[in-house]
Design a protein around this motif. Structure first.
Motif, short mmCIF file in Angstrom:
data_model
loop_
_atom_site.label_atom_id
_atom_site.label_comp_id
_atom_site.label_asym_id
_atom_site.label_seq_id
_atom_site.Cartn_x
_atom_site.Cartn_y
_atom_site.Cartn_z
N ASP A 96 -21.68 27.34 55.23
CA ASP A 96 -22.70 26.90 56.19
C ASP A 96 -22.41 27.42 57.59
OD1 ASP A 96 -20.55 25.41 56.99
OD2 ASP A 96 -21.47 23.46 56.60
N GLY A 97 -21.45 28.35 57.69
CA GLY A 97 -21.09 28.90 58.98
C GLY A 97 -19.84 28.30 59.56
N SER A 98 -19.52 27.08 59.14
CA SER A 98 -18.31 26.42 59.65
C SER A 98 -17.34 26.04 58.55
CB SER A 98 -18.68 25.16 60.44
OG SER A 98 -19.40 24.25 59.62
N SER A 99 -17.83 25.88 57.33
CA SER A 99 -16.98 25.52 56.20
C SER A 99 -17.53 26.13 54.92
CB SER A 99 -16.88 24.00 56.06
OG SER A 99 -18.15 23.45 55.77
N VAL A 100 -16.64 26.24 53.93
CA VAL A 100 -17.01 26.80 52.63
C VAL A 100 -16.99 25.67 51.61
CG1 VAL A 100 -16.33 28.41 50.81
CG2 VAL A 100 -16.08 29.06 53.21
N SER A 101 -18.02 25.62 50.77
CA SER A 101 -18.10 24.61 49.73
C SER A 101 -18.63 25.26 48.47
CB SER A 101 -19.01 23.45 50.16
OG SER A 101 -20.32 23.94 50.42
N GLY A 102 -18.49 24.55 47.36
CA GLY A 102 -18.93 25.13 46.10
C GLY A 102 -19.37 24.09 45.11
N GLY A 103 -20.01 24.57 44.06
CA GLY A 103 -20.47 23.67 43.02
C GLY A 103 -21.17 24.42 41.91
N VAL A 104 -21.85 23.67 41.06
CA VAL A 104 -22.50 24.22 39.87
C VAL A 104 -23.94 23.73 39.83
CG1 VAL A 104 -22.48 24.34 37.36
CG2 VAL A 104 -20.32 24.25 38.62
N LEU A 105 -24.85 24.65 39.50
CA LEU A 105 -26.26 24.31 39.28
C LEU A 105 -26.55 24.51 37.79
CD1 LEU A 105 -26.07 24.97 42.34
CD2 LEU A 105 -28.39 25.86 42.18
N VAL A 106 -27.21 23.53 37.18
CA VAL A 106 -27.53 23.60 35.76
C VAL A 106 -29.02 23.35 35.59
CG1 VAL A 106 -27.07 22.71 33.46
CG2 VAL A 106 -25.25 22.69 35.19
N ARG A 107 -29.70 24.31 35.00
CA ARG A 107 -31.13 24.14 34.72
C ARG A 107 -31.27 23.48 33.35
NH1 ARG A 107 -35.35 27.25 32.35
NH2 ARG A 107 -37.37 26.82 33.32
N ALA A 108 -32.02 22.40 33.30
CA ALA A 108 -32.15 21.62 32.07
C ALA A 108 -33.29 22.15 31.22
CB ALA A 108 -32.37 20.15 32.39
N SER A 109 -32.99 22.55 30.00
CA SER A 109 -34.05 22.90 29.06
C SER A 109 -34.66 21.65 28.45
CB SER A 109 -33.49 23.80 27.95
OG SER A 109 -32.42 23.16 27.27
N ASP A 110 -33.95 20.51 28.54
CA ASP A 110 -34.44 19.22 28.08
C ASP A 110 -34.09 18.18 29.15
OD1 ASP A 110 -35.04 16.81 26.86
OD2 ASP A 110 -34.16 17.34 24.92
N PRO A 111 -34.97 17.98 30.16
CA PRO A 111 -34.66 17.05 31.26
C PRO A 111 -34.39 15.63 30.80
CG PRO A 111 -36.51 18.47 31.83
CD PRO A 111 -36.23 18.70 30.38
N ILE A 112 -35.07 15.19 29.74
CA ILE A 112 -34.87 13.82 29.26
C ILE A 112 -33.46 13.64 28.73
CG2 ILE A 112 -35.60 12.11 27.55
CD1 ILE A 112 -38.43 13.22 27.79
N ALA A 113 -32.98 14.64 27.97
CA ALA A 113 -31.62 14.58 27.43
C ALA A 113 -30.61 14.59 28.57
CB ALA A 113 -31.38 15.74 26.48
N MET A 114 -30.86 15.39 29.60
CA MET A 114 -29.95 15.43 30.74
C MET A 114 -29.89 14.07 31.43
SD MET A 114 -30.10 17.78 34.22
CE MET A 114 -31.66 17.06 34.77
N ALA A 115 -31.05 13.45 31.66
CA ALA A 115 -31.07 12.16 32.33
C ALA A 115 -30.34 11.10 31.52
CB ALA A 115 -32.52 11.74 32.59
N GLY A 116 -30.52 11.12 30.21
CA GLY A 116 -29.84 10.15 29.35
C GLY A 116 -28.33 10.33 29.39
N LEU A 117 -27.88 11.58 29.41
CA LEU A 117 -26.44 11.84 29.45
C LEU A 117 -25.84 11.38 30.77
CD1 LEU A 117 -23.94 13.11 28.13
CD2 LEU A 117 -24.59 15.26 29.20
N LEU A 118 -26.56 11.61 31.88
CA LEU A 118 -26.06 11.18 33.18
C LEU A 118 -25.97 9.66 33.26
CD1 LEU A 118 -27.94 13.62 35.57
CD2 LEU A 118 -25.53 13.67 34.94
#
Length: 578
Positions: A396-418
């Motif tokens: 962001d110009g002052s610090s470095v951060s990271g993570g993961v983006l996951v596109r859900a092919s089945d949003p309902i299954a993703m919500a249930g797992l979370l």
């Protein structure tokens, strides 16, 4: 004597006078104690290769300009590397454009001299100033260097590799005399094989190296490999094997180098090694073997002021390997330092687990995995909803951060797992973990705080500081970050200020493959900037400014994309400078 003439595709184009490679030829002896001649011969030429890789970016083979050494590669070779340090076709001009951005290479008219100076420095350093490139190697060097690896070691005898070094020469007699000087006082004897004179190096009855010149090619290596090379007469069937011909045709154009590996032979050897070391154990399942390409090639060349690399392999059908545009790029900030993106991860992982499950040796481990996954509905429920996945490192110009983006092919299954995962955290870690929620841009961000001193495992040492993991479900995408700040940056990113609106990125993506199965992006300019900002020690910063910055500053960006085809799959990569 006059050396053998090799016509033909990929072979020598005409005769050149040479002398037999025999110890005792005229020439100055080494100034210091003699070393093994064959080791010096290989060491010096490999040094030239390494320098070509590091200084010129010119490592490996290919191209429309015929290779002199290719016709002498013995049949049965399982791995082959060739460098075109002669810069065939347009490669001198193109490589000059690329290197002109680096210190010392701004005058492309002096390219060869500059490279020779680099070779000299490395050769002198490697030999304690006893040898150099310009006076000893350059007068007879034809510009091509290749390494061929034949039979792999037997098990349990561990028979040495049948390795061979091939070097094109413009003056065979000078090359022979050079080898003689390097051999020095090492025990040698002569032999004539198929009309070509060899120098055998080493005691009789022991494993011996050999050297010879034929067809404008210097051969150094295992004695049997040298004999096999001579037997080809410059018309080796290796040059017409499927992987070599398909790889060269698929790479196209003049290249600086190419590597070829017979993967089927290597995998078969590895399987036999596993059987020898552990009788009765199946090291690789049939489904795994069927997914291994029979061969792979890699070529690199300079083009339009960039370095372009291509990996080619026969197409292998597998779940999840379908070319498509990335759906996550519009959610990634234009400031991203690194992006590693893979489509259909769920399908790929489930297929890989099925292959492992079929192995008898893995049956017990996979049974435990299946039982554990069953608590959350099974592996299909855990992984089947995962589509495209992108690992992102952002600044962001002052610090470095990271993570993961996951596109859900089945949003309902993703919500249930979370929801299930949130329940497990509440039950199992309520006394230690803190779970809190915040709202940002209309989306709930869940933050799990791990306090300082919490042991991550029964036998692990306590952590010295706490940390947090944050995640958010946007409906069709899961964002997981090492901080809630990363999640917020992703939520704030719109298509208009995302990576796909950055001309520098989209231009390279169009060249590498806009539709692909996987993608790698590295903003080298931004990475360098972040590293420079992190240098707080004055001494370290001074050393960096003095020794490294001018060489790193020209590096701009790297992109690579995997594109599957009906016949060939390829990984296209581009390195740019500014």
């Amino acid at each position: 004597m006059t050396e053998r003439t090799a016509p033909a595709d990929g072979a020598a184009s005409g005769p050149a006078p040479v002398g037999p490679v025999m110890a005792g030829a005229p020439g100055p002896a080494p100034a210091s104690r003699p070393a093994s001649g064959i080791r010096w011969a290989i060491a010096l030429l490999v040094v030239a290769v390494v320098v070509g890789i590091a200084a010129a970016g010119a490592y490996l083979l290919g191209g429309t300009v015929p290779s002199r050494v290719l016709g002498y590669v013995p049949p049965g070779t399982v791995a082959y590397l060739e460098l075109r340090l002669d810069l065939p076709g347009d490669q001198r001009e193109q490589l000059g454009r690329f290197l002109s951005r680096f210190p010392g290479f701004d005058d492309t008219a002096l390219l060869e001299r500059k490279l020779a100076e680099v070779y000299d420095r490395i050769v002198r350093a490697a030999t304690n100033d006893r040898h150099d490139y310009s006076s000893e190697i350059e007068p007879w060097f034809g510009g091509e260097v290749a390494v061929a690896v034949g039979g792999l070691p037997d098990v349990p005898d561990a028979t040495p590799l049948k390795a061979l070094l091939l070097v094109s020469v413009t003056d065979g007699a000078a090359a022979s005399a050079w080898v003689d000087r390097l051999v020095g006082d090492a025990p040698t004897s002569g032999e004539t094989h198929n009309g070509v004179e060899l120098t055998l190096i080493g005691q009789p009855g022991q494993t011996r190296a050999a050297a010879a010149v034929t067809g404008g090619v210097l051969l150094i290596g295992d004695a049997d490999a040298v004999r096999a090379s001579i037997d080809t007469g410059g018309r080796s069937s290796f040059a017409t094997t499927e992987g070599v011909t398909a790889g060269r045709a698929g790479l196209g154009g003049d290249r600086l180098g190419m590597v070829y590996v017979d993967l089927k032979s290597v995998v078969d050897w590895a399987t036999s090694v596993g059987s020898e070391l552990s009788p009765g154990a199946e090291t690789l399942g049939r489904s795994m073997l069927d997914r291994v390409p029979s061969w792979v090639t890699f070529g690199i060349g300079a083009s339009d002021g960039t370095m372009v690399g291509t990996v080619l392999a026969p197409h292998v059908d597998a779940p999840g390997l379908t070319n498509a545009s990335s759906a996550l790029l519009e959610r990634i900030p234009a400031s991203a330092l690194l992006v590693v993106d893979q489509h259909e991860v769920g399908k790929i992982v489930l297929d890989a687990l099925d292959s492992v499950r079929a192995l008898p040796a893995a049956a017990d481990a996979m049974r435990q995995v299946d039982e554990a996954a069953g608590l959350l509905g099974g592996l299909d429920r855990l992984l089947g909803w995962i589509g495209e996945v992108a690992v992102v490192v952002d600044s962001d110009g002052s610090s470095v951060s990271g993570g993961v983006l996951v596109r859900a092919s089945d949003p309902i299954a993703m919500a249930g797992l979370l929801a299930a995962a949130r329940g497990f955290i509440a039950l199992g870690g309520a006394s230690a973990l803190t779970v809190r929620e915040e709202s940002h841009a209309g989306t709930t961000i869940t933050i799990v705080d791990v306090p300082a001193g919490l042991a991550p495992g029964r036998d692990a040492a306590p952590t010295s500081a706490g940390f947090s993991v944050a995640y958010a479900n946007t409906g069709d995408m899961l964002i997981v970050g090492a901080s809630d700040g990363f999640v917020r940056r992703i939520l704030d990113t719109t298509p208009e200020d995302s990576l796909v609106r950055r001309e520098r990125f989209t231009r390279l993506l169009d060249q590498a493959g806009p539709k692909h199965t996987s993608l790698v992006w590295l903003d080298l300019t931004a990475v360098r900037g972040s590293l420079e900002e992190s240098l707080v020690d004055p001494a370290a910063k001074s050393r960096y400014e003095r020794d490294l910055r001018s060489y790193l500053e020209p590096l701009d960006a790297f992109i690579g994309a995997t594109v599957v085809g009906d016949d060939l799959d390829r990984f296209n990569s581009i390195l740019t400078v500014r």
